[in-house]
Design an enzyme around this catalytic site. Structure first.
Site, PDB file in Angstrom:
ATOM      1  N   ARG A 211       0.831  -1.206   0.000  1.00 54.75           N
ATOM      2  CA  ARG A 211       0.000   0.000   0.000  1.00 54.75           C
ATOM      3  C   ARG A 211       0.870   1.262   0.000  1.00 54.75           C
ATOM      4  NH1 ARG A 211      -5.419   1.364   0.401  1.00 54.75           N
ATOM      5  NH2 ARG A 211      -6.165  -0.752   0.757  1.00 54.75           N
TER       6      ARG A 211
ATOM      7  N   GLU B 278     -10.199   5.383   6.954  1.00 52.35           N
ATOM      8  CA  GLU B 278      -8.783   5.732   6.932  1.00 52.35           C
ATOM      9  C   GLU B 278      -8.412   7.011   6.169  1.00 52.35           C
ATOM     10  OE1 GLU B 278      -8.132   1.647   5.464  1.00 52.35           O
ATOM     11  OE2 GLU B 278      -6.355   1.684   6.740  1.00 52.35           O
TER      12      GLU B 278
HETATM   13  N1  MTE Z   1     -12.927   4.456  14.322  1.00 63.30           N
HETATM   14  C1  MTE Z   1     -12.994   4.141  15.628  1.00 63.30           C
HETATM   15  N2  MTE Z   1     -13.815   4.843  16.420  1.00 63.30           N
HETATM   16  N3  MTE Z   1     -12.244   3.125  16.158  1.00 63.30           N
HETATM   17  C2  MTE Z   1     -11.379   2.402  15.375  1.00 63.30           C
HETATM   18  O1  MTE Z   1     -10.711   1.491  15.872  1.00 63.30           O
HETATM   19  N4  MTE Z   1     -10.430   2.065  13.117  1.00 63.30           N
HETATM   20  C3  MTE Z   1     -10.145   2.699  11.835  1.00 63.30           C
HETATM   21  C4  MTE Z   1     -11.411   3.285  11.230  1.00 63.30           C
HETATM   22  N5  MTE Z   1     -12.093   4.097  12.196  1.00 63.30           N
HETATM   23  C5  MTE Z   1     -11.272   2.730  13.992  1.00 63.30           C
HETATM   24  C6  MTE Z   1     -12.107   3.785  13.504  1.00 63.30           C
HETATM   25  C7  MTE Z   1      -9.555   1.781  10.856  1.00 63.30           C
HETATM   26  S1  MTE Z   1      -7.898   1.479  10.916  1.00 63.30           S
HETATM   27  C8  MTE Z   1     -10.311   1.194   9.876  1.00 63.30           C
HETATM   28  S2  MTE Z   1      -9.608   0.209   8.694  1.00 63.30           S
HETATM   29  C9  MTE Z   1     -11.756   1.398   9.807  1.00 63.30           C
HETATM   30  O2  MTE Z   1     -12.245   2.222  10.859  1.00 63.30           O
HETATM   31  C10 MTE Z   1     -12.432   0.028   9.862  1.00 63.30           C
HETATM   32  O3  MTE Z   1     -13.797   0.098   9.840  1.00 63.30           O
HETATM   33  P1  MTE Z   1     -14.646   0.231   8.478  1.00 63.30           P
HETATM   34  O4  MTE Z   1     -14.013  -0.660   7.487  1.00 63.30           O
HETATM   35  O5  MTE Z   1     -15.992  -0.175   8.892  1.00 63.30           O
HETATM   36  O6  MTE Z   1     -14.533   1.672   8.092  1.00 63.30           O
HETATM   37  N1  LUZ Z   2      -5.316  -4.776   5.583  1.00 58.48           N
HETATM   38  C1  LUZ Z   2      -4.988  -5.643   4.625  1.00 58.48           C
HETATM   39  C2  LUZ Z   2      -5.501  -3.471   5.321  1.00 58.48           C
HETATM   40  O1  LUZ Z   2      -4.795  -6.812   4.912  1.00 58.48           O
HETATM   41  N2  LUZ Z   2      -4.884  -5.206   3.360  1.00 58.48           N
HETATM   42  C3  LUZ Z   2      -5.063  -3.925   3.010  1.00 58.48           C
HETATM   43  O2  LUZ Z   2      -4.952  -3.566   1.845  1.00 58.48           O
HETATM   44  C4  LUZ Z   2      -5.376  -3.001   4.029  1.00 58.48           C
HETATM   45  N3  LUZ Z   2      -5.536  -1.710   3.761  1.00 58.48           N
HETATM   46  C5  LUZ Z   2      -5.806  -0.862   4.735  1.00 58.48           C
HETATM   47  C6  LUZ Z   2      -5.914  -1.334   6.030  1.00 58.48           C
HETATM   48  N4  LUZ Z   2      -5.774  -2.626   6.312  1.00 58.48           N
HETATM   49 MO1  MOS Z   3      -7.463  -0.468   9.488  1.00 60.68          MO
HETATM   50  S1  MOS Z   3      -5.425  -0.214   9.491  1.00 60.68           S
HETATM   51  O1  MOS Z   3      -7.477  -1.295   7.985  1.00 60.68           O
HETATM   52  O2  MOS Z   3      -7.619  -1.730  10.582  1.00 60.68           O
END
Ligand code: MTE
Ligand code: LUZ
Ligand code: MOS
Length: 762
Positions: free
Chosen positions: A309, A710
Site C-alpha cells: 500500500r 482511513e
Molecule cells: N474508528 C474508531 N472509532 N475506532 C477504530 O478502531 N479504526 C479505523 C477506522 N475508524 C477505527 C475507527 C480503521 S484502521 C479502519 S480500517 C476502519 O475504521 C475500519 O472500519 P470500516 O471498514 O468499517 O470503516
Molecule cells: N489490511 C490488509 C488493510 O490486509 N490489506 C489492506 O490492503 C489493508 N488496507 C488498509 C488497512 N488494512
Molecule cells: Mo485499518 S489499518 O485497515 O484496521
C-alpha cells in the site's frame, strides 16, 4: 442529520457506560487468569528457563511454554515466521516466552516475577537501514514503476534528492488487547476476543491447538478501538487463552495491562527513504524515484501488505509520468510492526509531499503551486496500471481553494510573518487519494445472515466488527432502508464465526462496503419474497400497486396488512424468513508478478488546508485549524462520517507532531506509558471544518457512499508542513531534516541548534 440517518447505535451505551466490552462479560465459575511472561532482552539465545519457584506459589495452576503446544507453534499470517511462544531464541524485547496461569491475575503476575531465565545475548538491530546493509529482509524488494525513469532526467530543469523519515505510532485503543477462552463439549472451544479478525483468530487457534476450525467458535461483541492494532495482533492473546483453556479444561481470561500492551505489540511502521524528484521550471513533476526502507520488526506480520500500500500511494493525488519506487521490508529486533489506519499509505504519501516541499524550496515557489499543477486528472493512469476514474482530486482542490480563500490566507500569513519576529505562522495544503479495497484481491469478500423473527423483528449477522467506527449503525441503516423499517425493529448481533464464516478482517476501510452490501443483498432477497407473498395474500392483480413501508403493506395506496401480520402469514405459508448472502467486489484484479492491475474498487479524494503557529523562542506550536473538502461519496450518515474524519485527522496530526515512539539501543521500548507517550488531547486538537463534497454516485460503495475510516488520516500530514513553513520563515537559511514527528523538541533544535543535531529514527 436527515431523519433517516440514525445516530450511532452505541452512542447512549458508550456515554452511560452500559455498553459491554470483553472485560465486562461475566466470566464462568472457575475461570483462571493468564499473564504473559515476556523477554527482557531483544536478541538472545535462551540458555536456561527455570519455573520451579514460580510454580510453587500458591494459586498458580500452570506455566505453559512452547513445548506445551499440541499443534504448530506458529502465528504468522502472511509468512510463517513467528512463533506463538519463543523456543530457543528471542528476537525482540517483549516477545512472549511463557504463559502463567493462576486463580487470580495478581497471583499470576507475582509468579511471573519468580521465573528465572538466562540468555546469551546477541547484537540488537533497531534501525531499518542497518538491517538493509546486512541484507536482512522479510521479503525480496518490491517495485512499482511506470514510464522511463532512466531517460527522463535530462528533460528535468531541477533534480532534487533527499532523505525522509517517519516514526512509529502507538495505536492506543482505549481497550487493551484481551480474550476469554471457554472450553465447551468435547474438544470445542468458544473464544471471546477483542479482534478485528475473528476468522484469523479461529484459523490460528485451530493451527496451534491442532483442532479443525469447526471446533472453534470466535465471538466479538465490539472493540474499544482497534485502528489496525487488532487486525493481526489480537490473535496471539486469543490463542494463548485458548491454549491454556484447552490444556486445563477451564475458562481462561487474558487481558494485557496498558504498559504490557504498549511493550508487547507492534506499531505503525517507521520508514526511512531516499527520493529523487525531477521537475521542470514551470513546476511539472516529470520523474519520481524512491528507495523505501520499512522497519518491519522481528517478523513479517502484515508488513508485506503494508509495503504494497505504501508503493500504491507513493504518488498520492498526483499524476507523475515516470516513476520508480522500490520498497525494502527490513527485519529488526523490534516487536513486529503492523496495520495502523492508512496501512502504509500515510508513509508513502509523506515521502512525495516531502519531495514536493523540497522542490518548492528549489524553485522558490509555495509548495501548493506545485501540488496543484500536478493533480491527478480523469483518464490518467496510476503507476500500478489502474485507470483514474471518477476523479475528483481537482474538484475538491478547487472548492477548498475557493471556500477557504487560499490566496487571502497565503497573503495574510505572509503579512503576519513580516510583522512578527518570534511568533511565526505557516500553512499547508494536503490533497489525498486513497484506494479502497484490500490490496490482496482475495480478501475483498464478505457475507451476511439475516433472520426475520416471527414477531417481525430482524437480526443481522455479518463479518463486520464494530470498533467505534459505526459499521453496525451503517449496516442497520441499510437493512432499515431495504425493509423500510424503523430502527427498533433491527439488531446487529455480535460478530461470530458460526454465523459468518471465512471472513476478512474489518479493515481497509471496507468493513461497511463489503459487509453492508452482503446484508443489503440478503435483505433484498427477503423483501422480494415478502412482496410476492403480500401480492398472493391480497389477491393483487398485475396492475395493482403494492408497496411495503411504515411497517404496513399498502395496496393501491390503501393500508391492508401490518408488517407483523405479513410475517405471520409467511410462517403459516411455511416461507423462508432467513437469507444468507455473499458479496465480492466486482472487477478488481492485480498481478503480483508485474505489479500491475486494477486493485481498487474506487478511490477517495479530498483537499485540506492546515494552519499552524510556531513560537520560535520556545519551539512550541499550535495547530490552529483544519479545513477540508472531503469526498464522502453520497454520505448516508453524516454525523458518523464527520466523526470518522475528525478522529482520523486528530490521529494523523498526532503521528506527525507529538507522538514519538522511542526504543533504547537495547531494543526496550522507552515510551511505554502515557507519561512518556503523548497523544493529542482535546486542548491540542484544532477546530475542524470538514465539508461534504457533492460528488457523483458511487455504486461500488454502500448506498453510494464512500469508505471513510482511513483516508482523512492523511490530512494530518499537512500539519508537518504547516509547522515546517512556520519554522522556515523564522530561519530560512537552514536545511531542516525531513523527519517526523515534529515534536517541540525537534522544532527547538531546528530553530536554535546547528543542523544535524536532530537524531535519526529507527
Ligand atoms: N474508528 C474508531 N472509532 N475506532 C477504530 O478502531 N479504526 C479505523 C477506522 N475508524 C477505527 C475507527 C480503521 S484502521 C479502519 S480500517 C476502519 O475504521 C475500519 O472500519 P470500516 O471498514 O468499517 O470503516
Ligand atoms: N489490511 C490488509 C488493510 O490486509 N490489506 C489492506 O490492503 C489493508 N488496507 C488498509 C488497512 N488494512
Ligand atoms: Mo485499518 S489499518 O485497515 O484496521
Amino acid at each position: 442529520m436527515n431523519h433517516k440517518e440514525h445516530k450511532h447505535f452505541d452512542a447512549e451505551g458508550h456515554v452511560t457506560g452500559a455498553s459491554i466490552f470483553l472485560d465486562d462479560i461475566p466470566v464462568p465459575e472457575g475461570t483462571l487468569y493468564a499473564v504473559v511472561y515476556y523477554a527482557p532482552v531483544a536478541h538472545a539465545t535462551i540458555r536456561r528457563f527455570e519455573v520451579h519457584q514460580a510454580l510453587s506459589l500458591s494459586g498458580v495452576i500452570a506455566i505453559l511454554t512452547a513445548t506445551d503446544i499440541p499443534g504448530e507453534n506458529q502465528i504468522g499470517g502472511i509468512i510463517p515466521d513467528e512463533p506463538l511462544l519463543a523456543e530457543d531464541d528471542i528476537h525482540y524485547w517483549g516477545q512472549p516466552l511463557a504463559l502463567v496461569v493462576a486463580t487470580a491475575p495478581h497471583i499470576a503476575r507475582e509468579a511471573a516475577k519468580l521465573i528465572q531465565v538466562s540468555f546469551d545475548e546477541l547484537p540488537v538491530i533497531t534501525n531499518s537501514r542497518v538491517a538493509a546493509e546486512k541484507g536482512d529482509f522479510i521479503i525480496p524488494p518490491r517495485t512499482i514503476e511506470c514510464g522511463n525513469i532512466e531517460t527522463i532526467w535530462e528533460q528535468c530543469d531541477f533534480i532534487i534528492s533527499d532523505t525522509v523519515e517517519n516514526g512509529a505510532q502507538e495505536h492506543l485503543y482505549l481497550e487493551t488487547q484481551g480474550a476469554l477462552a471457554i472450553p465447551l463439549e468435547g474438544r470445542s472451544l468458544r473464544i471471546i476476543s477483542s479482534t478485528q479478525a475473528p476468522t484469523a483468530v479461529q484459523r490460528t487457534v485451530s493451527k496451534v491447538l491442532n483442532l479443525p476450525m469447526h471446533y472453534i467458535e470466535v465471538d466479538v461483541v465490539r472493540l474499544g478501538g482497534g485502528f489496525g492494532g487488532k487486525e493481526d495482533q489480537a490473535t496471539p492473546w486469543a490463542v494463548l487463552a485458548g491454549l491454556a483453556a484447552q490444556a486445563l479444561h477451564k475458562p481462561v481470561k487474558l487481558i494485557l495491562p496498558r504498559q504490557e500492551d504498549m511493550r508487547l505489540t507492534g506499531k505503525r511502521h517507521p520508514y526511512s527513504s531516499d527520493f529523487t524528484i525531477g521537475i521542470t521550471r514551470e513546476g511539472k513533476i516529470l520523474a519520481f524515484e524512491a528507495k523505501i526502507y520499512q522497519n518491519a520488526g522481528a517478523a513479517a506480520d502484515l508488513s508485506p501488505a503494508v509495503l504494497d500500500r505504501t508503493l500504491f500511494h507513493a504518488t498520492n493525488a498526483y499524476y507523475i509520468p515516470n516513476v520508480h519506487i522500490t520498497g525494502y521490508s527490513c527485519r529488526t529486533n523490534l516487536p513486529p510492526n503492523t496495520a495502523f489506519r492508512g496501512f502504509g499509505g500515510p508513509q508513502g504519501m509523506f515521502i512525495i509531499e516531502a519531495a514536493i516541499h523540497r522542490a518548492a524550496e528549489k524553485l522558490g515557489v509555495p509548495a501548493f503551486k506545485i501540488q496543484q499543477a500536478n493533480l491527478l486528472h480523469e483518464g490518467a493512469e496510476f503507476p500500478y496500471g489502474q485507470k483514474v476514474e471518477r476523479c475528483v482530486a481537482r474538484d475538491t482542490w478547487k472548492q477548498a481553494q475557493e471556500q477557504f480563500e487560499l490566496e487571502t490566507l497565503s497573503q495574510q500569513i505572509e503579512a503576519w510573518n513580516t510583522q512578527n519576529h518570534w511568533i511565526k505562522k505557516g500553512f499547508a495544503v494536503m490533497p489525498i487519494c486513497f484506494g479502497i479495497s484490500f490490496t490482496n484481491t482475495m480478501m475483498n469478500q464478505a457475507s451476511a445472515l439475516v433472520h426475520i423473527y416471527s414477531d417481525g423483528s430482524v437480526g443481522v449477522s455479518t463479518g463486520a466488527v464494530e470498533m467505534g467506527q459505526g459499521v453496525n449503525t451503517k449496516i442497520a441503516q441499510t437493512v432499515m432502508t431495504v425493509f423500510k423499517l424503523p430502527a427498533h425493529r433491527v439488531i446487529i448481533h455480535s460478530t461470530n464465526t458460526t454465523r459468518a464464516a471465512n471472513t476478512s478482517p474489518t479493515a481497509a476501510s471496507a468493513g461497511a462496503d463489503l459487509n453492508g452490501k452482503a446484508a443489503e443483498q440478503a435483505c433484498e432477497a427477503l423483501f422480494q419474497r415478502l412482496s410476492n407473498l403480500a401480492r398472493t395474500t391480497l389477491n393483487a392483480n398485475l396492475n395493482d400497486t403494492l408497496a411495503i413501508y411504515d411497517e404496513t403493506v399498502w395496496l393501491n395506496g390503501k393500508s391492508m396488512l401490518s408488517w407483523e401480520a405479513l410475517i405471520q402469514q409467511a410462517m403459516v405459508q411455511r416461507i423462508k424468513l432467513t437469507e444468507q448472502a455473499h458479496y465480492s467486489t466486482p472487477r478488481i484484479h492485480f498481478d503480483k508478478t508485474t505489479m500491475k492491475g486494477s486493485p481498487f474498487a474506487y478511490h477517495v479524494y479530498g483537499t485540506a488546508i492546515i494552519q499552524a503557529t510556531v513560537d520560535c523562542l520556545r519551539g512550541t506550536y499550535t495547530i490552529n485549524s483544519v479545513q477540508a473538502i472531503h469526498d464522502y461519496g453520497k454520505s448516508f450518515n453524516h454525523l458518523i462520517d464527520l466523526g470518522q474524519a475528525e478522529g482520523a485527522i486528530a490521529q494523523g496530526i498526532g503521528w506527525m507532531t507529538m507522538e514519538e515512539v522511542i526504543y533504547g539501543e537495547n531494543g526496550k521500548l522507552l515510551t511505554d506509558a502515557l507519561s512518556t507517550y503523548k497523544v493529542p488531547d482535546i486542548g491540542f486538537t484544532p477546530p475542524m471544518d470538514v465539508r461534504f463534497f457533492e460528488g457523483p454516485e458511487n455504486p461500488a460503495g454502500l448506498m453510494n457512499s464512500k469508505a471513510v475510516g482511513e483516508p482523512p488520516f492523511m490530512y494530518g500530514i499537512g500539519a508537518f508542513f504547516a509547522i515546517l513553513n512556520g519554522i522556515k520563515s523564522f530561519r530560512a537559511d537552514s536545511h531542516y531534516p525531513l523527519k517526523a514527528p515534529l515534536t517541540p523538541e525537534y522544532v527547538f533544535m531546528a530553530l536554535h541548534n546547528p543542523i544535524g543535531a536532530v537524531t535519526k529514527h529507527q
